[in-house]
Design an enzyme around this catalytic site. Sequence first.
Site, PDB file in Angstrom:
ATOM      1  N   HIS A  78      -2.887  10.959   1.115  1.00  0.00           N
ATOM      2  CA  HIS A  78      -2.417  10.669   2.474  1.00  0.00           C
ATOM      3  C   HIS A  78      -1.797  11.963   3.035  1.00  0.00           C
ATOM      4  O   HIS A  78      -0.585  12.052   3.232  1.00  0.00           O
ATOM      5  CB  HIS A  78      -1.408   9.519   2.426  1.00  0.00           C
ATOM      6  CG  HIS A  78      -1.119   8.858   3.747  1.00  0.00           C
ATOM      7  ND1 HIS A  78      -1.218   7.492   3.928  1.00  0.00           N
ATOM      8  CD2 HIS A  78      -0.710   9.338   4.933  1.00  0.00           C
ATOM      9  CE1 HIS A  78      -0.875   7.180   5.172  1.00  0.00           C
ATOM     10  NE2 HIS A  78      -0.558   8.290   5.804  1.00  0.00           N
ATOM     11  N   ARG A  97       0.848  -1.194   0.000  1.00  0.00           N
ATOM     12  CA  ARG A  97       0.000   0.000   0.000  1.00  0.00           C
ATOM     13  C   ARG A  97       0.883   1.242   0.000  1.00  0.00           C
ATOM     14  O   ARG A  97       1.727   1.393   0.890  1.00  0.00           O
ATOM     15  CB  ARG A  97      -0.905  -0.004   1.234  1.00  0.00           C
ATOM     16  CG  ARG A  97      -1.699   1.265   1.403  1.00  0.00           C
ATOM     17  CD  ARG A  97      -2.625   1.268   2.628  1.00  0.00           C
ATOM     18  NE  ARG A  97      -3.246   2.584   2.705  1.00  0.00           N
ATOM     19  CZ  ARG A  97      -3.241   3.364   3.782  1.00  0.00           C
ATOM     20  NH1 ARG A  97      -2.707   2.952   4.913  1.00  0.00           N
ATOM     21  NH2 ARG A  97      -3.784   4.565   3.744  1.00  0.00           N
ATOM     22  N   ASN A 157      -7.214   1.498  10.003  1.00  0.00           N
ATOM     23  CA  ASN A 157      -5.886   1.681  10.577  1.00  0.00           C
ATOM     24  C   ASN A 157      -6.043   1.617  12.091  1.00  0.00           C
ATOM     25  O   ASN A 157      -6.862   2.349  12.664  1.00  0.00           O
ATOM     26  CB  ASN A 157      -5.305   3.048  10.208  1.00  0.00           C
ATOM     27  CG  ASN A 157      -5.040   3.196   8.717  1.00  0.00           C
ATOM     28  OD1 ASN A 157      -5.255   2.261   7.951  1.00  0.00           O
ATOM     29  ND2 ASN A 157      -4.577   4.363   8.314  1.00  0.00           N
ATOM     30  N   TYR A 217      -3.952   1.056  15.991  1.00  0.00           N
ATOM     31  CA  TYR A 217      -2.666   0.998  16.689  1.00  0.00           C
ATOM     32  C   TYR A 217      -2.742   0.663  18.168  1.00  0.00           C
ATOM     33  O   TYR A 217      -1.824   0.072  18.707  1.00  0.00           O
ATOM     34  CB  TYR A 217      -1.920   2.334  16.523  1.00  0.00           C
ATOM     35  CG  TYR A 217      -1.369   2.507  15.126  1.00  0.00           C
ATOM     36  CD1 TYR A 217      -0.116   2.006  14.791  1.00  0.00           C
ATOM     37  CD2 TYR A 217      -2.112   3.120  14.119  1.00  0.00           C
ATOM     38  CE1 TYR A 217       0.391   2.128  13.506  1.00  0.00           C
ATOM     39  CE2 TYR A 217      -1.618   3.246  12.836  1.00  0.00           C
ATOM     40  CZ  TYR A 217      -0.364   2.748  12.534  1.00  0.00           C
ATOM     41  OH  TYR A 217       0.128   2.857  11.255  1.00  0.00           O
ATOM     42  N   GLU A 220      -3.505  -0.404   8.067  1.00  0.00           N
ATOM     43  CA  GLU A 220      -2.305  -0.102   8.859  1.00  0.00           C
ATOM     44  C   GLU A 220      -2.422  -0.725  10.236  1.00  0.00           C
ATOM     45  O   GLU A 220      -3.469  -0.647  10.873  1.00  0.00           O
ATOM     46  CB  GLU A 220      -2.100   1.404   9.087  1.00  0.00           C
ATOM     47  CG  GLU A 220      -1.627   2.179   7.910  1.00  0.00           C
ATOM     48  CD  GLU A 220      -1.462   3.670   8.215  1.00  0.00           C
ATOM     49  OE1 GLU A 220      -1.164   4.041   9.375  1.00  0.00           O
ATOM     50  OE2 GLU A 220      -1.644   4.457   7.285  1.00  0.00           O
ATOM     51  N   GLU A 270      -7.185   8.301   6.743  1.00  0.00           N
ATOM     52  CA  GLU A 270      -7.442   8.862   8.069  1.00  0.00           C
ATOM     53  C   GLU A 270      -7.953  10.298   8.046  1.00  0.00           C
ATOM     54  O   GLU A 270      -7.290  11.219   8.561  1.00  0.00           O
ATOM     55  CB  GLU A 270      -6.180   8.777   8.929  1.00  0.00           C
ATOM     56  CG  GLU A 270      -5.674   7.363   9.102  1.00  0.00           C
ATOM     57  CD  GLU A 270      -4.564   7.242  10.147  1.00  0.00           C
ATOM     58  OE1 GLU A 270      -4.108   8.279  10.654  1.00  0.00           O
ATOM     59  OE2 GLU A 270      -4.167   6.108  10.453  1.00  0.00           O
TER      60      GLU A 270
HETATM   61  C1  GAL Z   1      -1.067   6.700  10.863  1.00  0.00           C
HETATM   62  C2  GAL Z   1      -0.687   7.316   9.562  1.00  0.00           C
HETATM   63  C3  GAL Z   1       0.654   6.907   9.045  1.00  0.00           C
HETATM   64  C4  GAL Z   1       1.683   6.652  10.120  1.00  0.00           C
HETATM   65  C5  GAL Z   1       1.113   5.920  11.309  1.00  0.00           C
HETATM   66  C6  GAL Z   1       2.020   5.797  12.507  1.00  0.00           C
HETATM   67  O1  GAL Z   1      -1.924   7.525  11.548  1.00  0.00           O
HETATM   68  O2  GAL Z   1      -1.634   7.042   8.563  1.00  0.00           O
HETATM   69  O3  GAL Z   1       1.041   7.839   8.096  1.00  0.00           O
HETATM   70  O4  GAL Z   1       2.380   7.780  10.433  1.00  0.00           O
HETATM   71  O5  GAL Z   1      -0.056   6.513  11.747  1.00  0.00           O
HETATM   72  O6  GAL Z   1       1.878   6.877  13.380  1.00  0.00           O
END
Ligand code: GAL
Length: 484
Positions: free
Chosen positions: A119, A75, A294, A296, A364, A165
Amino acid sequence: MRSFPTDFAWGSATSAYQIEGAWQEGGKGPSVWDAFSHTPGKVANGDTGDVACDHYHRVRQDVALMAEAGLKAYRFSIAWARIQPSGTGAPNPEGLRFYSDLIDALLARGITPYVTLHHWDLPLALETDLGGWLSPRMAEVFADYARICFDAFGDRVCHWITLNEPWVTAINGYGNGLFAPGRVSTDEPYRAAHEMLRAHGAAAEVYHRDFQAAQGGVIGMANNCDWREPATDSPADRGAAQRALEFYLGWFADPLYHGDYPISMRARLGDRLPTFSDEDRSRIRGSADFFGLNHYTTHLVADGEGASDPASNAGIVEDQGLRLLVDPAWPVTAMGWPVVPDGLRSLLLWIDARYDRPPVVITENGCASHDAVVDGAVDDAFRIDYVRGYLGACHEAIEAGVDLRGYFLWSLLDNFEWASGYAKRFGLHHVDFATLARTPKASARWYRDVIARGGLPAALGGDGGSARPTDVPFHWRSGVGLTS
Ligand code: GAL
């Protein structure tokens, strides 16, 4: 063995501004991130994306790294200002050629391209002349740009992501000013988000109407959302966690799947939340062929009044009536983000239920860790543990019926991590930013083996790794030891 579907898209992700460099080459125009990173005080250490990973000049080497890592999919994003240097008008042939060559190089290695149209690196002229994402004209401008890309690349690209995002652009770009264009406001985030949804709708309509039948691809959006777990079992905290998810993911996904913003947002924001026309609504509803996510980290949520902390990815908490908390027992990444794999499983189940079983792609997931080259190698055991845990959560979600189609590890390379500059390393490959040398980390080899096997070893044996927090699901609900 925890096997994934045979056609699962095992990938890794990047974005143009974070890796390409060559900010003034190939006919490219300036973007809002060029302007922002060149403004003193905006990015840690005064770092900019002027050179970044120099991917623009090392693209063949980087595609070879992808092939060595066994990736099935990649991607990346297109820098709009390479295609249209000032955001509108005739396409720049050099920009088209760069991405066309990249796509050909990927296909030659059997790697499927997943292409993000935007992006965050908006052509600067659109910000200065139109007011960026606050302008109602952005829908038509973005749709024109999207058409150029579908036309040029759609014969070879079958997976499109309109926007990455939009939540982050709205909150960090127009709310707290941490990201380009650096505006500070409590109302503009809702207006900018509205125009981004309208722009997505316009671009998706162009694809569906004029290209999809001939090209046979799909289009969606990549929304970010971390999990929000109630801090206690009280009805108030449970309601607050649900509200937090609606203000986060529902803000964008409800219009895509249900045709309007969540009721909780309308109730709390009133006229601060814009209204869709009937035409907008019918364009936006049903416009996503897949659900890009995405993800985290996870936070706990308590009902009550909180104050916004830009570092917490909470959005404007004053509008939501809640506080985010963390369990001090959670391990954290180099970004300070808690590692809670079970949150991803919970979120996938939430999406599955709320949006009626959409096909989902994790566009992501990944972590920053303190990686260094020692004797030519990088031992990033932390990243391996992180990814193993989150892939385990994906597998559990698939077992529970979620239609998960792919997973893109952020990121292929250490890169320009926005306001954190080069200090935070997310890559499968280490980049020495003095020499630009790439070194595969241990995680790249580990991931290659996972891809080759098509899944993870059985839960706690062999290479299955240590017990995850999911083995005691959300034990912190007891409320003991919570810190905000
Ligand atoms: C996301 C973003 C990415 C990358 C990742 C890690 O929010 O799409 O570009 O930076 O976080 O922080």
